[in-house]
Write an enzyme that holds these catalytic residues in place. Structure first.
Site, PDB file in Angstrom:
ATOM      1  N   HIS A  15       0.850  -1.185   0.000  1.00 15.13           N
ATOM      2  CA  HIS A  15       0.000   0.000   0.000  1.00 15.13           C
ATOM      3  C   HIS A  15       0.886   1.235   0.000  1.00 15.13           C
ATOM      4  O   HIS A  15       2.043   1.188   0.425  1.00 15.13           O
ATOM      5  CB  HIS A  15      -0.905   0.018   1.238  1.00 15.13           C
ATOM      6  CG  HIS A  15      -1.787  -1.179   1.333  1.00 15.13           C
ATOM      7  ND1 HIS A  15      -2.882  -1.359   0.525  1.00 15.13           N
ATOM      8  CD2 HIS A  15      -1.712  -2.286   2.110  1.00 15.13           C
ATOM      9  CE1 HIS A  15      -3.453  -2.518   0.820  1.00 15.13           C
ATOM     10  NE2 HIS A  15      -2.755  -3.098   1.776  1.00 15.13           N
ATOM     11  N   ASN A  16       0.343   2.342  -0.440  1.00 13.21           N
ATOM     12  CA  ASN A  16       0.994   3.643  -0.398  1.00 13.21           C
ATOM     13  C   ASN A  16       2.425   3.626  -0.910  1.00 13.21           C
ATOM     14  O   ASN A  16       2.673   3.259  -2.039  1.00 13.21           O
ATOM     15  CB  ASN A  16       0.913   4.214   1.025  1.00 13.21           C
ATOM     16  CG  ASN A  16      -0.517   4.307   1.499  1.00 13.21           C
ATOM     17  OD1 ASN A  16      -1.409   4.601   0.732  1.00 13.21           O
ATOM     18  ND2 ASN A  16      -0.744   4.041   2.765  1.00 13.21           N
TER      19      ASN A  16
END
Length: 86
Positions: A15-16
């Site tokens: 993620h991210n």
């Protein structure tokens, strides 16, 4: 084709920032690279594709690559999945 089953160990999963670094690293290789989670397979060089998989810590995935640097690519990406980059 070179393929390896991996358990994701980085705390944030993919993620991210972690997925951004993963895709940037994948794009350094000439080989075609895929990440497979459950029954879905995505191009490892696609930011949106990898994010759509929702890979979390502890998930079992399969990394596979085909091309001149396939084994090197899979091993480098595996290393990223074992730690948080930032």
């Amino acid at each position: 084709m070179y393929s390896k089953e991996i358990v994701v160990r980085c705390e944030s999963g993919l993620h991210n920032k972690q997925v951004t670094y993963f895709v940037q690293k994948a794009n350094e290789f000439k080989s075609s690279i895929w990440l497979e989670s459950e029954d879905r397979k995505m191009n490892a060089k696609s930011l949106l594709g990898i994010m759509s998989l929702g890979v979390v810590t502890g998930a079992a995935i399969t990394l596979s690559a085909e091309g001149p640097d396939a084994e090197e690519a899979v091993n480098a990406l595996e290393a990223l999945l074992q730690r948080d980059v930032y």
